[in-house]
Scaffold this motif. Structure first.
Motif, PDB file in Angstrom:
ATOM      1  N   GLU A  96       2.334   1.687  -3.420  1.00 24.36           N
ATOM      2  CA  GLU A  96       1.358   1.894  -4.500  1.00 24.36           C
ATOM      3  C   GLU A  96       0.648   3.245  -4.413  1.00 24.36           C
ATOM      4  O   GLU A  96       0.303   3.828  -5.434  1.00 24.36           O
ATOM      5  CB  GLU A  96       0.317   0.769  -4.476  1.00 24.36           C
ATOM      6  CG  GLU A  96      -0.639   0.781  -5.628  1.00 24.36           C
ATOM      7  CD  GLU A  96       0.010   0.514  -6.977  1.00 24.36           C
ATOM      8  OE1 GLU A  96      -0.531   1.017  -7.985  1.00 24.36           O
ATOM      9  OE2 GLU A  96       1.044  -0.176  -7.048  1.00 24.36           O
ATOM     10  N   PHE A  97       0.415   3.723  -3.202  1.00 27.99           N
ATOM     11  CA  PHE A  97      -0.381   4.933  -3.007  1.00 27.99           C
ATOM     12  C   PHE A  97       0.461   6.069  -2.440  1.00 27.99           C
ATOM     13  O   PHE A  97       1.384   5.828  -1.656  1.00 27.99           O
ATOM     14  CB  PHE A  97      -1.553   4.653  -2.056  1.00 27.99           C
ATOM     15  CG  PHE A  97      -2.510   3.618  -2.581  1.00 27.99           C
ATOM     16  CD1 PHE A  97      -3.432   3.931  -3.570  1.00 27.99           C
ATOM     17  CD2 PHE A  97      -2.489   2.324  -2.079  1.00 27.99           C
ATOM     18  CE1 PHE A  97      -4.316   2.977  -4.054  1.00 27.99           C
ATOM     19  CE2 PHE A  97      -3.366   1.363  -2.560  1.00 27.99           C
ATOM     20  CZ  PHE A  97      -4.277   1.683  -3.552  1.00 27.99           C
ATOM     21  N   SER A  98       0.089   7.283  -2.800  1.00 35.11           N
ATOM     22  CA  SER A  98       0.755   8.449  -2.202  1.00 35.11           C
ATOM     23  C   SER A  98       0.287   8.582  -0.758  1.00 35.11           C
ATOM     24  O   SER A  98      -0.723   7.978  -0.357  1.00 35.11           O
ATOM     25  CB  SER A  98       0.388   9.722  -2.983  1.00 35.11           C
ATOM     26  OG  SER A  98      -0.976  10.053  -2.749  1.00 35.11           O
ATOM     27  N   GLU A  99       0.993   9.376   0.002  1.00 35.02           N
ATOM     28  CA  GLU A  99       0.592   9.567   1.396  1.00 35.02           C
ATOM     29  C   GLU A  99      -0.784  10.223   1.472  1.00 35.02           C
ATOM     30  O   GLU A  99      -1.590   9.880   2.330  1.00 35.02           O
ATOM     31  CB  GLU A  99       1.638  10.382   2.159  1.00 35.02           C
ATOM     32  CG  GLU A  99       1.394  10.351   3.651  1.00 35.02           C
ATOM     33  CD  GLU A  99       2.587  10.788   4.474  1.00 35.02           C
ATOM     34  OE1 GLU A  99       2.382  10.989   5.684  1.00 35.02           O
ATOM     35  OE2 GLU A  99       3.703  10.917   3.946  1.00 35.02           O
ATOM     36  N   ALA A 100      -1.075  11.131   0.564  1.00 29.14           N
ATOM     37  CA  ALA A 100      -2.402  11.764   0.539  1.00 29.14           C
ATOM     38  C   ALA A 100      -3.489  10.716   0.259  1.00 29.14           C
ATOM     39  O   ALA A 100      -4.553  10.722   0.899  1.00 29.14           O
ATOM     40  CB  ALA A 100      -2.443  12.866  -0.509  1.00 29.14           C
ATOM     41  N   GLU A 101      -3.227   9.814  -0.686  1.00 24.15           N
ATOM     42  CA  GLU A 101      -4.187   8.744  -0.975  1.00 24.15           C
ATOM     43  C   GLU A 101      -4.342   7.827   0.234  1.00 24.15           C
ATOM     44  O   GLU A 101      -5.460   7.401   0.556  1.00 24.15           O
ATOM     45  CB  GLU A 101      -3.731   7.943  -2.195  1.00 24.15           C
ATOM     46  CG  GLU A 101      -3.832   8.710  -3.493  1.00 24.15           C
ATOM     47  CD  GLU A 101      -3.166   7.998  -4.658  1.00 24.15           C
ATOM     48  OE1 GLU A 101      -3.702   8.097  -5.778  1.00 24.15           O
ATOM     49  OE2 GLU A 101      -2.108   7.348  -4.463  1.00 24.15           O
ATOM     50  N   LEU A 102      -3.242   7.519   0.890  1.00 22.40           N
ATOM     51  CA  LEU A 102      -3.309   6.675   2.087  1.00 22.40           C
ATOM     52  C   LEU A 102      -4.154   7.327   3.171  1.00 22.40           C
ATOM     53  O   LEU A 102      -4.937   6.649   3.848  1.00 22.40           O
ATOM     54  CB  LEU A 102      -1.908   6.353   2.610  1.00 22.40           C
ATOM     55  CG  LEU A 102      -1.083   5.398   1.761  1.00 22.40           C
ATOM     56  CD1 LEU A 102       0.365   5.359   2.253  1.00 22.40           C
ATOM     57  CD2 LEU A 102      -1.689   4.002   1.762  1.00 22.40           C
ATOM     58  N   ARG A 103      -4.027   8.644   3.327  1.00 25.62           N
ATOM     59  CA  ARG A 103      -4.859   9.352   4.316  1.00 25.62           C
ATOM     60  C   ARG A 103      -6.339   9.224   3.948  1.00 25.62           C
ATOM     61  O   ARG A 103      -7.181   8.976   4.809  1.00 25.62           O
ATOM     62  CB  ARG A 103      -4.448  10.819   4.426  1.00 25.62           C
ATOM     63  CG  ARG A 103      -3.219  11.038   5.292  1.00 25.62           C
ATOM     64  CD  ARG A 103      -3.005  12.506   5.626  1.00 25.62           C
ATOM     65  NE  ARG A 103      -2.674  13.312   4.463  1.00 25.62           N
ATOM     66  CZ  ARG A 103      -1.452  13.435   3.945  1.00 25.62           C
ATOM     67  NH1 ARG A 103      -0.441  12.831   4.520  1.00 25.62           N
ATOM     68  NH2 ARG A 103      -1.248  14.168   2.865  1.00 25.62           N
ATOM     69  N   ASP A 104      -6.653   9.373   2.651  1.00 23.76           N
ATOM     70  CA  ASP A 104      -8.045   9.221   2.198  1.00 23.76           C
ATOM     71  C   ASP A 104      -8.550   7.803   2.461  1.00 23.76           C
ATOM     72  O   ASP A 104      -9.674   7.609   2.919  1.00 23.76           O
ATOM     73  CB  ASP A 104      -8.165   9.532   0.700  1.00 23.76           C
ATOM     74  CG  ASP A 104      -7.978  11.002   0.369  1.00 23.76           C
ATOM     75  OD1 ASP A 104      -8.015  11.853   1.300  1.00 23.76           O
ATOM     76  OD2 ASP A 104      -7.776  11.308  -0.824  1.00 23.76           O
ATOM     77  N   ILE A 105      -7.726   6.819   2.151  1.00 27.50           N
ATOM     78  CA  ILE A 105      -8.108   5.423   2.371  1.00 27.50           C
ATOM     79  C   ILE A 105      -8.311   5.164   3.860  1.00 27.50           C
ATOM     80  O   ILE A 105      -9.284   4.518   4.262  1.00 27.50           O
ATOM     81  CB  ILE A 105      -7.049   4.466   1.776  1.00 27.50           C
ATOM     82  CG1 ILE A 105      -7.028   4.584   0.250  1.00 27.50           C
ATOM     83  CG2 ILE A 105      -7.315   3.018   2.206  1.00 27.50           C
ATOM     84  CD1 ILE A 105      -5.814   3.944  -0.408  1.00 27.50           C
ATOM     85  N   TYR A 131       0.838  -1.198   0.000  1.00 29.45           N
ATOM     86  CA  TYR A 131       0.000   0.000   0.000  1.00 29.45           C
ATOM     87  C   TYR A 131       0.875   1.250   0.000  1.00 29.45           C
ATOM     88  O   TYR A 131       0.623   2.194  -0.738  1.00 29.45           O
ATOM     89  CB  TYR A 131      -0.923   0.039   1.211  1.00 29.45           C
ATOM     90  CG  TYR A 131      -2.064  -0.954   1.200  1.00 29.45           C
ATOM     91  CD1 TYR A 131      -2.525  -1.568   0.035  1.00 29.45           C
ATOM     92  CD2 TYR A 131      -2.719  -1.275   2.382  1.00 29.45           C
ATOM     93  CE1 TYR A 131      -3.580  -2.467   0.052  1.00 29.45           C
ATOM     94  CE2 TYR A 131      -3.777  -2.173   2.407  1.00 29.45           C
ATOM     95  CZ  TYR A 131      -4.203  -2.759   1.241  1.00 29.45           C
ATOM     96  OH  TYR A 131      -5.251  -3.647   1.262  1.00 29.45           O
TER      97      TYR A 131
END
Length: 178
Positions: free
Chosen positions: A108-117, A105
């Motif tokens: 694959e994902f940016s830190e901003a995307e990880l926060r959203d997830i 994860y």
């Protein structure tokens, strides 16, 4: 002047590299929290075991009707034994698998995307999304499509076995001759 440039360049490189490492660690911590929230520890063995059970059932359903009932019974019995033993092995590996999910994860994902997830996983819908997504393999529509795929792949296996056997035999004969 050149002697001063190298230490200065190294210092600039260290300053630039440090935040990237901090961001990577922060992203990994966030990804690990997502895994913890999305895959509750007490449900992991059942979740992964359920996937193995569903796949096994679909494979057995894909086995042709021309298989004699006695042979089918043996295959089912041995498959069930293998699955039971495999679940014991799987349980030992779940912690590493979960950590590898977090690493994947993070990668694959940016830190901003990880926060959203992470925020999504904390919602009522999000908290069950990943757990229930794993169960989609049991859905009859998926099972039908997967069984058709497995049937076609299994029909290809005898030819694959013949090719591998002949190539291995030729290789071993060449090794003995050499």
């Amino acid at each position: 002047m050149i002697r001063l440039a190298f230490p200065f360049a190294a210092m600039i490189g260290a300053i630039i590299a440090a935040p990237a490492h901090a961001d990577e660690e922060s992203a990994l911590a966030l990804a690990r929290q997502i895994v913890a929230d999305a895959y509750p520890q007490e449900q992991r063995a059942e979740m992964f075991g359920g996937v193995a059970d569903a796949m096994s059932a679909q494979m057995m359903n894909a086995v042709g009707a021309d298989v004699p009932p006695g042979v089918r019974a043996i295959v089912e019995e041995e498959t069930n034994r293998f699955l039971a033993e495999g679940k014991i092995v799987l349980t030992r590996h779940i912690p590493a698998l979960m950590d590898s999910y977090a690493i994947a994860y993070r990668d694959e994902f940016s830190e901003a995307e990880l926060r959203d997830i992470a925020e999504f996983v904390k919602t009522p819908t999000g908290s069950t999304f990943l757990m229930r997504s794993v169960k989609m393999i049991e859905n009859p529509a998926f099972a039908d499509a997967n069984e058709a795929y497995i049937s076609e792949i299994m029909a290809m296996m005898p030819e694959l076995r013949k090719r591998v056997e002949s190539r291995v035999i030729a290789y071993l004969e060449a090794q003995d001759a050499g």
